[in-house]
Design a protein around this motif. Structure first.
Motif, PDB file in Angstrom:
ATOM      1  N   LEU A 194       0.840  -1.026   0.277  1.00 53.93           N
ATOM      2  CA  LEU A 194       0.212  -0.141  -0.234  1.00 53.93           C
ATOM      3  C   LEU A 194       1.163   1.386   0.012  1.00 53.93           C
ATOM      4  CD1 LEU A 194      -2.666  -0.767   2.849  1.00 53.93           C
ATOM      5  CD2 LEU A 194      -2.731  -1.098  -0.112  1.00 53.93           C
ATOM      6  N   VAL A 195       1.806   1.016   0.726  1.00 51.64           N
ATOM      7  CA  VAL A 195       2.839   2.016   0.426  1.00 51.64           C
ATOM      8  C   VAL A 195       3.606   2.619  -0.557  1.00 51.64           C
ATOM      9  CG1 VAL A 195       4.594   3.370   1.853  1.00 51.64           C
ATOM     10  CG2 VAL A 195       3.319   1.796   3.423  1.00 51.64           C
ATOM     11  N   GLU A 196       3.575   1.781  -0.976  1.00 53.37           N
ATOM     12  CA  GLU A 196       4.867   1.681  -1.872  1.00 53.37           C
ATOM     13  C   GLU A 196       3.717   2.209  -3.148  1.00 53.37           C
ATOM     14  OE1 GLU A 196       6.738  -2.318  -3.248  1.00 53.37           O
ATOM     15  OE2 GLU A 196       7.778  -1.589  -1.628  1.00 53.37           O
ATOM     16  N   GLY A 197       2.542   1.931  -3.267  1.00 55.54           N
ATOM     17  CA  GLY A 197       1.657   2.277  -4.420  1.00 55.54           C
ATOM     18  C   GLY A 197       1.022   3.423  -4.084  1.00 55.54           C
ATOM     19  N   TYR A 198       1.161   4.141  -3.082  1.00 54.06           N
ATOM     20  CA  TYR A 198       0.408   5.340  -3.052  1.00 54.06           C
ATOM     21  C   TYR A 198       1.473   6.366  -3.203  1.00 54.06           C
ATOM     22  CZ  TYR A 198      -1.511   9.337  -0.120  1.00 54.06           C
ATOM     23  OH  TYR A 198      -1.951  10.430   0.584  1.00 54.06           O
ATOM     24  N   LEU A 199       3.089   5.899  -2.866  1.00 47.43           N
ATOM     25  CA  LEU A 199       4.207   6.569  -3.293  1.00 47.43           C
ATOM     26  C   LEU A 199       4.933   6.526  -4.244  1.00 47.43           C
ATOM     27  CD1 LEU A 199       5.339   6.943   0.743  1.00 47.43           C
ATOM     28  CD2 LEU A 199       4.450   8.767  -0.682  1.00 47.43           C
ATOM     29  N   ALA A 251       0.350   4.554  12.585  1.00 49.17           N
ATOM     30  CA  ALA A 251      -1.027   4.816  11.361  1.00 49.17           C
ATOM     31  C   ALA A 251      -0.733   6.049  10.986  1.00 49.17           C
ATOM     32  CB  ALA A 251      -2.285   3.948  11.451  1.00 49.17           C
ATOM     33  N   ILE A 252      -0.789   7.043  12.167  1.00 54.01           N
ATOM     34  CA  ILE A 252      -1.081   8.906  11.846  1.00 54.01           C
ATOM     35  C   ILE A 252       0.549   8.669  11.532  1.00 54.01           C
ATOM     36  CG2 ILE A 252      -1.398  10.430  13.201  1.00 54.01           C
ATOM     37  CD1 ILE A 252      -3.015   8.951  14.992  1.00 54.01           C
ATOM     38  N   ALA A 253       0.749   8.529  12.230  1.00 57.90           N
ATOM     39  CA  ALA A 253       2.131   8.939  11.310  1.00 57.90           C
ATOM     40  C   ALA A 253       2.798   8.472  10.230  1.00 57.90           C
ATOM     41  CB  ALA A 253       3.882   8.667  12.329  1.00 57.90           C
ATOM     42  N   ALA A 254       2.196   7.091  10.246  1.00 62.27           N
ATOM     43  CA  ALA A 254       2.849   6.596   8.227  1.00 62.27           C
ATOM     44  C   ALA A 254       1.794   7.641   7.471  1.00 62.27           C
ATOM     45  CB  ALA A 254       2.513   5.083   8.377  1.00 62.27           C
ATOM     46  N   PHE A 255       0.630   7.358   7.643  1.00 60.23           N
ATOM     47  CA  PHE A 255      -0.533   8.216   6.637  1.00 60.23           C
ATOM     48  C   PHE A 255       0.231   9.799   6.454  1.00 60.23           C
ATOM     49  CE2 PHE A 255      -3.745   9.965   4.998  1.00 60.23           C
ATOM     50  CZ  PHE A 255      -4.242   9.603   3.681  1.00 60.23           C
ATOM     51  N   ALA A 256       0.683  10.069   7.682  1.00 55.95           N
ATOM     52  CA  ALA A 256       0.744  11.491   7.273  1.00 55.95           C
ATOM     53  C   ALA A 256       2.415  11.932   6.926  1.00 55.95           C
ATOM     54  CB  ALA A 256       1.371  11.770   9.133  1.00 55.95           C
ATOM     55  N   GLY A 257       3.273  10.894   6.325  1.00 57.80           N
ATOM     56  CA  GLY A 257       4.193  11.119   5.567  1.00 57.80           C
ATOM     57  C   GLY A 257       4.281  10.735   4.776  1.00 57.80           C
ATOM     58  N   MET A 258       3.293   9.735   4.115  1.00 61.72           N
ATOM     59  CA  MET A 258       2.590   9.135   2.853  1.00 61.72           C
ATOM     60  C   MET A 258       1.941  10.610   2.194  1.00 61.72           C
ATOM     61  SD  MET A 258       0.969   5.722   3.671  1.00 61.72           S
ATOM     62  CE  MET A 258      -0.204   5.329   2.506  1.00 61.72           C
ATOM     63  N   ALA A 259       0.855  10.738   2.990  1.00 63.26           N
ATOM     64  CA  ALA A 259       0.499  12.507   2.419  1.00 63.26           C
ATOM     65  C   ALA A 259       1.349  12.822   2.328  1.00 63.26           C
ATOM     66  CB  ALA A 259      -0.944  12.543   2.974  1.00 63.26           C
ATOM     67  N   GLY A 260       1.830  13.856   3.281  1.00 60.01           N
ATOM     68  CA  GLY A 260       3.041  14.793   3.286  1.00 60.01           C
ATOM     69  C   GLY A 260       4.062  14.607   1.948  1.00 60.01           C
ATOM     70  N   ILE A 313       2.270  15.705  -1.472  1.00 55.13           N
ATOM     71  CA  ILE A 313       1.940  16.910  -2.017  1.00 55.13           C
ATOM     72  C   ILE A 313       3.176  17.668  -2.415  1.00 55.13           C
ATOM     73  CG2 ILE A 313       1.565  18.876  -0.414  1.00 55.13           C
ATOM     74  CD1 ILE A 313      -0.617  17.832   1.312  1.00 55.13           C
ATOM     75  N   LEU A 314       4.904  17.522  -1.397  1.00 57.34           N
ATOM     76  CA  LEU A 314       5.973  17.255  -2.299  1.00 57.34           C
ATOM     77  C   LEU A 314       6.206  17.117  -3.327  1.00 57.34           C
ATOM     78  CD1 LEU A 314       7.793  17.084   0.894  1.00 57.34           C
ATOM     79  CD2 LEU A 314       6.758  19.789   0.227  1.00 57.34           C
ATOM     80  N   ALA A 315       6.261  16.195  -3.594  1.00 58.17           N
ATOM     81  CA  ALA A 315       6.497  15.657  -5.128  1.00 58.17           C
ATOM     82  C   ALA A 315       5.940  15.840  -6.313  1.00 58.17           C
ATOM     83  CB  ALA A 315       6.162  13.632  -5.587  1.00 58.17           C
ATOM     84  N   ARG A 316       4.531  16.417  -6.207  1.00 59.45           N
ATOM     85  CA  ARG A 316       3.951  16.787  -7.277  1.00 59.45           C
ATOM     86  C   ARG A 316       3.960  18.455  -6.932  1.00 59.45           C
ATOM     87  NH1 ARG A 316      -2.243  14.076  -5.057  1.00 59.45           N
ATOM     88  NH2 ARG A 316      -1.917  12.030  -6.846  1.00 59.45           N
ATOM     89  N   ALA A 317       4.860  19.349  -6.144  1.00 59.34           N
ATOM     90  CA  ALA A 317       4.458  20.413  -6.440  1.00 59.34           C
ATOM     91  C   ALA A 317       6.340  21.105  -6.312  1.00 59.34           C
ATOM     92  CB  ALA A 317       4.685  21.064  -4.690  1.00 59.34           C
ATOM     93  N   VAL A 318       7.018  20.107  -6.471  1.00 61.49           N
ATOM     94  CA  VAL A 318       8.303  20.441  -6.677  1.00 61.49           C
ATOM     95  C   VAL A 318       8.312  20.316  -8.747  1.00 61.49           C
ATOM     96  CG1 VAL A 318       9.827  19.533  -5.177  1.00 61.49           C
ATOM     97  CG2 VAL A 318       9.780  18.155  -6.646  1.00 61.49           C
ATOM     98  N   ASN A 319       9.051  20.785  -9.083  1.00 64.36           N
ATOM     99  CA  ASN A 319       9.155  21.207 -10.297  1.00 64.36           C
ATOM    100  C   ASN A 319      10.648  19.867 -11.070  1.00 64.36           C
ATOM    101  OD1 ASN A 319      11.557  23.007  -9.707  1.00 64.36           O
ATOM    102  ND2 ASN A 319      10.839  24.218 -11.827  1.00 64.36           N
ATOM    103  N   LEU A 375       9.913  10.540  -2.858  1.00 66.20           N
ATOM    104  CA  LEU A 375       7.972   9.270  -3.337  1.00 66.20           C
ATOM    105  C   LEU A 375       9.246   7.661  -2.201  1.00 66.20           C
ATOM    106  CD1 LEU A 375       6.448   9.951  -6.490  1.00 66.20           C
ATOM    107  CD2 LEU A 375       5.554  10.469  -4.275  1.00 66.20           C
ATOM    108  N   GLN A 376      10.529   8.019  -2.815  1.00 64.64           N
ATOM    109  CA  GLN A 376      11.384   6.728  -2.981  1.00 64.64           C
ATOM    110  C   GLN A 376      11.642   6.982  -1.469  1.00 64.64           C
ATOM    111  OE1 GLN A 376      13.878   6.377  -6.029  1.00 64.64           O
ATOM    112  NE2 GLN A 376      12.629   6.057  -7.280  1.00 64.64           N
ATOM    113  N   ALA A 377      12.584   7.660  -1.279  1.00 62.22           N
ATOM    114  CA  ALA A 377      13.020   7.716   0.579  1.00 62.22           C
ATOM    115  C   ALA A 377      11.753   7.524   1.060  1.00 62.22           C
ATOM    116  CB  ALA A 377      13.265   9.096   0.421  1.00 62.22           C
ATOM    117  N   THR A 378      11.118   8.192   1.475  1.00 58.86           N
ATOM    118  CA  THR A 378       9.558   8.049   2.372  1.00 58.86           C
ATOM    119  C   THR A 378       8.914   6.976   2.506  1.00 58.86           C
ATOM    120  OG1 THR A 378       9.074  10.516   1.920  1.00 58.86           O
ATOM    121  CG2 THR A 378       7.369   9.643   2.660  1.00 58.86           C
TER     122      THR A 378
END
Length: 207
Positions: free
Chosen positions: A89-94, A153-162, A165-171, A180-183
């Motif tokens: 799930l983590v790998e698919g999300y990220l 679970a809270i910490a993991a999902f917060a990291g995943m969502a964050g 967001i960052l991976a989409r924001a950077v150019n 994505l990979q490091a997280t």
């Protein structure tokens, strides 16, 4: 001309599908009723007869999007053991695929900041659905006490969502992939059986 119940239900689903995608791509505030009806191929009258307000659409769109994500995750977990399912799930999300499809992806990453500025009904729906996501992830994370697994679970999902967001924001594509990979790597390591960080703390405390 009156619309049949079957057609009304279909219209409702068209509106939800259109609104959910547009909200995720452009934000709730930036998405007007005109855009939703155009995307759904329906009239303003159809929209208001089904939902009554844009706020009501936002509530249902959030519930629909998170319910769909949970259903996909639950099906995935049925085919794998808990720890392996969580890692998948983590790998698919990220993944780059998820990053590049905001209109079909996680509503939390797409709308988290936007929802903070929404009316109480929208935030209440978001809070309830997010809690269910935490519960689902907590069941997949190894550990002893349920409260510890829930916190993980809270910490993991917060990291995943964050990270998403960052991976989409950077150019910078290279940096985006590295985020994505490091997280994904860190979250998987930190939730493996054994909990290295907690063992270290016990040793430091003399236990």
């Amino acid at each position: 001309m009156r619309v049949s119940k079957a057609q009304a239900a279909l219209n409702r689903q068209h509106i939800l599908t259109a609104a959910t995608r547009l909200f995720r791509e452009h934000g709730i505030h930036a998405t007007g009723v005109d855009a939703i009806t155009k995307e759904a191929g329906l009239t303003h009258g159809s929209l208001y007869s089904q939902f009554g307000s844009k706020e009501a659409i936002a509530v249902e769109a959030i519930r629909s999007a998170v319910t769909r994500s949970k259903r996909i995750w639950q099906h995935a977990t049925e085919r794998q053991p808990g720890t392996q399912a969580f890692r998948s799930l983590v790998e698919g999300y990220l993944s780059r695929e998820h990053r590049d499809a905001p209109g079909q992806g996680c509503v939390v990453a797409a709308l988290g900041a936007d929802i903070a500025r929404q009316p109480p009904s929208v935030r209440e729906a978001f809070t309830k659905e997010l809690g269910d996501v935490f519960e689902l992830l907590a069941r997949l994370i190894p550990g002893e006490a349920p409260s510890h697994r829930y916190d993980d679970a809270i910490a993991a999902f917060a990291g995943m969502a964050g990270a998403l967001i960052l991976a989409r924001a950077v150019n910078d594509e290279t940096l985006s992939r590295r985020i994505l990979q490091a997280t994904a790597k860190r979250i998987s390591q930190q939730t493996e059986v054994g909990k290295p960080a907690r063992r270290t703390k016990r040793i430091a405390d003399g236990r």
